[in-house]
Design a protein around this motif. Structure first.
Motif, mmCIF file in Angstrom:
data_model
loop_
_atom_site.group_PDB
_atom_site.id
_atom_site.type_symbol
_atom_site.label_atom_id
_atom_site.label_comp_id
_atom_site.label_asym_id
_atom_site.label_seq_id
_atom_site.Cartn_x
_atom_site.Cartn_y
_atom_site.Cartn_z
ATOM 1 N N GLY A 56 0.772 -1.226 0.000
ATOM 2 C CA GLY A 56 0.000 0.000 0.000
ATOM 3 C C GLY A 56 0.804 1.277 0.000
ATOM 4 O O GLY A 56 0.264 2.351 -0.293
ATOM 5 N N ILE A 57 2.082 1.175 0.311
ATOM 6 C CA ILE A 57 2.921 2.378 0.392
ATOM 7 C C ILE A 57 4.210 2.128 -0.382
ATOM 8 O O ILE A 57 4.901 1.141 -0.162
ATOM 9 C CB ILE A 57 3.271 2.725 1.850
ATOM 10 N N ALA A 58 4.514 3.029 -1.307
ATOM 11 C CA ALA A 58 5.715 2.914 -2.126
ATOM 12 C C ALA A 58 6.506 4.214 -2.068
ATOM 13 O O ALA A 58 5.937 5.297 -1.879
ATOM 14 C CB ALA A 58 5.362 2.586 -3.572
ATOM 15 N N ALA A 59 7.806 4.087 -2.213
ATOM 16 C CA ALA A 59 8.700 5.237 -2.259
ATOM 17 C C ALA A 59 9.656 5.060 -3.422
ATOM 18 O O ALA A 59 10.034 3.924 -3.749
ATOM 19 C CB ALA A 59 9.470 5.372 -0.944
ATOM 20 N N TYR A 60 10.051 6.184 -4.021
ATOM 21 C CA TYR A 60 10.889 6.134 -5.218
ATOM 22 C C TYR A 60 12.022 7.150 -5.140
ATOM 23 O O TYR A 60 11.873 8.222 -4.534
ATOM 24 C CB TYR A 60 10.057 6.440 -6.463
ATOM 25 N N ALA A 61 13.112 6.810 -5.804
ATOM 26 C CA ALA A 61 14.149 7.799 -6.026
ATOM 27 C C ALA A 61 13.616 8.842 -7.000
ATOM 28 O O ALA A 61 12.813 8.537 -7.883
ATOM 29 C CB ALA A 61 15.392 7.124 -6.601
ATOM 30 N N ASP A 62 14.087 10.075 -6.840
ATOM 31 C CA ASP A 62 13.611 11.145 -7.724
ATOM 32 C C ASP A 62 13.884 10.832 -9.196
ATOM 33 O O ASP A 62 13.098 11.204 -10.070
ATOM 34 C CB ASP A 62 14.289 12.462 -7.348
ATOM 35 N N SER A 63 14.976 10.143 -9.453
ATOM 36 C CA SER A 63 15.380 9.871 -10.834
ATOM 37 C C SER A 63 14.429 8.928 -11.563
ATOM 38 O O SER A 63 14.463 8.852 -12.791
ATOM 39 C CB SER A 63 16.796 9.301 -10.859
ATOM 40 N N VAL A 64 13.585 8.195 -10.830
ATOM 41 C CA VAL A 64 12.696 7.227 -11.483
ATOM 42 C C VAL A 64 11.217 7.542 -11.255
ATOM 43 O O VAL A 64 10.353 6.854 -11.817
ATOM 44 C CB VAL A 64 12.996 5.791 -11.027
ATOM 45 N N LYS A 65 10.903 8.537 -10.454
ATOM 46 C CA LYS A 65 9.508 8.878 -10.181
ATOM 47 C C LYS A 65 8.763 9.169 -11.468
ATOM 48 O O LYS A 65 9.250 9.883 -12.339
ATOM 49 C CB LYS A 65 9.436 10.090 -9.259
ATOM 50 N N GLY A 66 7.576 8.601 -11.576
ATOM 51 C CA GLY A 66 6.755 8.807 -12.765
ATOM 52 C C GLY A 66 7.075 7.857 -13.898
ATOM 53 O O GLY A 66 6.322 7.780 -14.870
#
Length: 125
Positions: A56-66
């Motif tokens: 239910g909760i995910a986090a991403y590096a800025d370089s791969v967001k989206g």
């Protein structure tokens, strides 16, 4: 003890997509948060994404967001990394691992354990 094996890597042109899988052994998989990291030649291992135990909760590096999406199927003991709009700078060996640390420190590799052997992703320009 958890054993992890990544798959799904390969060679793809820029703008293409790949889906990586990380298969886990062990009954406790569903209780673990999981993460993906990558390591390019000559560079340190870098955080890519992390997902909590339920998905239910995910986090991403800025370089791969989206562009990248992490997901999991606890019934299959598998975590996935869908990678879209790939760029040459995404070229690396991708690793999955179990996150044993705090949910407030998701990007530190020393908070992870039971690393898989990795799968190579190569993006051509």
């Amino acid at each position: 003890q958890v054993q992890l094996v990544e798959s799904g890597g390969g060679l793809v042109q820029a703008g293409g997509s790949l889906r990586l899988s990380c298969a886990a052994s062990g009954r406790a998989f569903a209780s673990y948060a999981m993460g993906w990291f990558r390591q390019a030649p000559g560079k340190e291992r870098a955080f890519v994404a992390r997902i909590n135990w339920s998905g239910g909760i995910a986090a991403y590096a800025d370089s791969v967001k989206g562009r990248f999406t992490i997901s999991r199927d606890n019934s299959k003991n598998t975590v996935y990394l869908q990678m879209n709009s790939l760029k040459p700078e995404d070229t690396a060996v991708y690793y999955c691992a179990v996150h044993l640390g705090s949910s407030r420190q998701v990007s530190r590799s020393d908070e992870y354990a039971y690393w898989g052997p990795g799968t190579q992703v190569t993006v051509s320009s």
